[in-house]
Design an enzyme around this catalytic site. Structure first.
Site, mmCIF file in Angstrom:
data_model
loop_
_atom_site.group_PDB
_atom_site.id
_atom_site.type_symbol
_atom_site.label_atom_id
_atom_site.label_comp_id
_atom_site.label_asym_id
_atom_site.label_seq_id
_atom_site.Cartn_x
_atom_site.Cartn_y
_atom_site.Cartn_z
ATOM 1 N N SER A 251 41.700 44.766 39.343
ATOM 2 C CA SER A 251 40.630 44.281 38.478
ATOM 3 C C SER A 251 41.092 43.028 37.772
ATOM 4 O O SER A 251 42.285 42.754 37.655
ATOM 5 C CB SER A 251 40.249 45.342 37.458
ATOM 6 N N LYS A 252 40.095 42.295 37.322
ATOM 7 C CA LYS A 252 40.334 40.988 36.714
ATOM 8 C C LYS A 252 41.331 41.049 35.558
ATOM 9 O O LYS A 252 41.994 40.084 35.255
ATOM 10 C CB LYS A 252 39.011 40.434 36.179
ATOM 11 N N ARG A 253 41.398 42.177 34.885
ATOM 12 C CA ARG A 253 42.240 42.241 33.693
ATOM 13 C C ARG A 253 43.727 42.125 34.028
ATOM 14 O O ARG A 253 44.484 41.557 33.278
ATOM 15 C CB ARG A 253 41.958 43.512 32.902
#
Ligand code: GLU
Length: 464
Positions: A251-253
């Site tokens: 995920s982007k995080r």
């Protein structure tokens, strides 16, 4: 005939690296079998559309080299390849199912559906449409036609079980009791994903659907749709989603997920494809580095693995480093020149290549390492104020060198170290920082040769 596709929805700003991994398998399978690879844009979820998303996605597929045989840009026998331009096709097919008694009109309001669902949840039942409209379908159809009422078309899930085979997951059986009467056509005339994907995959003669496992729960409904139309099923292969090295969902995080982020950092498209090829598949000889051509030769969908692949940007950079070391110096020079928009002189870049080829892992590593070739350092990683006497000595010695070559520079500086009786390590650290601004740099003597005598003396001169 093998025909594969990737069907992105422009609901993100770019193509996710996981979608490239899936696209790559589709691409390779089509090419291996002398078939076609298609890109279809699934833009029917109008509420989630991202402006400019489609252009960006199509551009990314081109940049990475997964060029489609048929797509919204190239056209093809089954055009249009953008779902929003195919609404009449979906409507016709939804009507066909209604006529066959395999689907029905529903005029329930969102309020009623919400209330119904809340009651079902309170009673611990699986939330499902209660078929109110199906039970008086005749009147509903009349009302819809007479009064032109807004309505949706729902799939009538038959009794029994749905069975299908998945290349990666084996035979799958689902009890139809667990399936909801899926909306196929919305009241605004747009199809849902389920109707759009099945109709298009059939009409576009897609033979193999290789996609992320997040679509597996939808597949039983798709199979029922194929059966309702009387169409032959394609081959399904649901591949596992990419994970972060800590096994959490990519995920982007944690890490960048957009493909162009990696390309923009100067990861080669060949290296990114090579790395992604290893996501859920291994080379039969255990090789890690191979070309797209070779991959196409050896890839087989039956070898796709179920275990969740780990996408590790550190490993990707390592692999890119292998690609960097493998290309000709001249080509690397041109890549760097283009990467920095031709801002730095090609000739100097060319001279620096032998010094940095082993040290960079992506093109964006070049400038932080080599900026001092193009402009004098503006800051220094160690304090030079107390080194005035040493700097003066260095300058004087360097001025004496007649043939400005790396080994002459090295010899002259070594002689000075001896003469002054100081530690070589510290001496060269000071000189390195004067010339490059940094404690770590490409080999110093060679760098000084490239910079030229005048420039090196100038850098020293500024500090004494
Ligand atoms: N439109 C879906 C997506 O955004 C396609 C899923 C599929 O391949 O069937 O990924």
């Amino acid at each position: 005939m093998v025909r594969t596709r990737i069907a992105p929805s422009p609901t993100g700003q770019d193509v996710h690296v996981g979608s490239i991994a899936a696209a790559l398998m589709n691409y390779a399978w089509a090419k291996k079998n002398h078939g076609q690879f298609i890109i279809r844009i699934e833009d029917t979820d109008r509420t989630r559309l991202v402006k400019g998303g489609e252009e960006k996605m199509l551009d990314t597929f081109n940049r990475i080299g997964l060029v489609a045989d048929e797509s919204p840009n190239t056209g093809g026998k089954f055009a249009p390849y953008r779902q929003s331009e195919r609404l009449n096709i979906y409507k016709k097919h939804a009507e066909e199912l209604v006529d066959k008694g395999k689907a029905y009109y529903c005029i329930c309001t969102p309020e009623r559906l919400t209330k119904m669902r809340e009651e079902q949840v309170a009673k611990k039942q699986i939330p499902k449409y209660d078929r109110l409209c199906f039970s008086n379908q005749k009147e509903i159809v009349e009302q819809v036609k007479e009064r032109n009422l807004p309505h949706v078309v729902r799939l009538l899930i038959p009794e029994g079980q749905v069975k299908f085979n998945d290349v990666v997951r084996g035979e799958i059986t689902i009890d139809n009791k667990n399936l909801d009467d899926q909306v196929l056509l919305k009241s605004d005339g747009f199809p849902t994903y389920h109707l759009g994907v099945v109709v298009d995959d059939h009409l576009m003669e897609i033979s193999h659907i290789i996609r992320g496992e997040e679509w597996l729960p939808s597949t039983p409904k798709h199979v029922i749709l194929y059966q309702a139309f009387g169409w032959k099923l394609p081959v399904f292969a649901h591949i596992s989603l990419l994970r972060n090295p800590d096994k959490s969902k990519l995920s982007k995080r944690k890490n960048p997920v957009w493909t162009s982020w990696y390309l923009d950092k100067g990861i080669f498209s060949e290296a990114l494809l090579n790395y992604l090829a290893l996501m859920g598949w291994s080379h039969p000889e255990g090789k890690e580095v191979f070309s797209l051509e070779e991959y196409i030769k050896v890839f087989d969908i039956k070898d796709i693995q179920k275990t969740a692949p780990v996408f590790d940007p550190v490993k990707l950079e390592w692999m890119n480093g292998v690609y960097i070391r493998d290309i000709e110096n001249e080509d690397l020079k041109l890549k760097i020149y283009e990467f920095y928009n031709k801002k730095y002189p090609e000739e100097i870049i060319g001279k620096t290549i032998p010094l940095i080829k082993e040290r960079i892992k992506k093109l964006a590593d070049y400038l932080p390492l080599c900026e001092f070739f193009f402009k004098p350092p503006e800051s220094f990683e160690i304090r030079l104020e107390a080194k005035q006497a040493l700097l003066k000595n260095m300058k004087e010695e360097l001025e004496k060198i007649s043939e400005w070559k790396a080994n002459a520079i090295g010899e002259s500086m070594q002689a000075l170290v001896k003469k002054l009786g100081i530690k070589a390590g510290e001496f060269f650290m000071v000189l390195r920082v004067i010339i490059t601004g940094k404690k770590i740099s490409p080999p110093l003597n060679e760098s000084m040769e490239i910079l030229g005598k005048e420039e090196c003396i100038k850098r020293l001169g500024k500090l004494v």
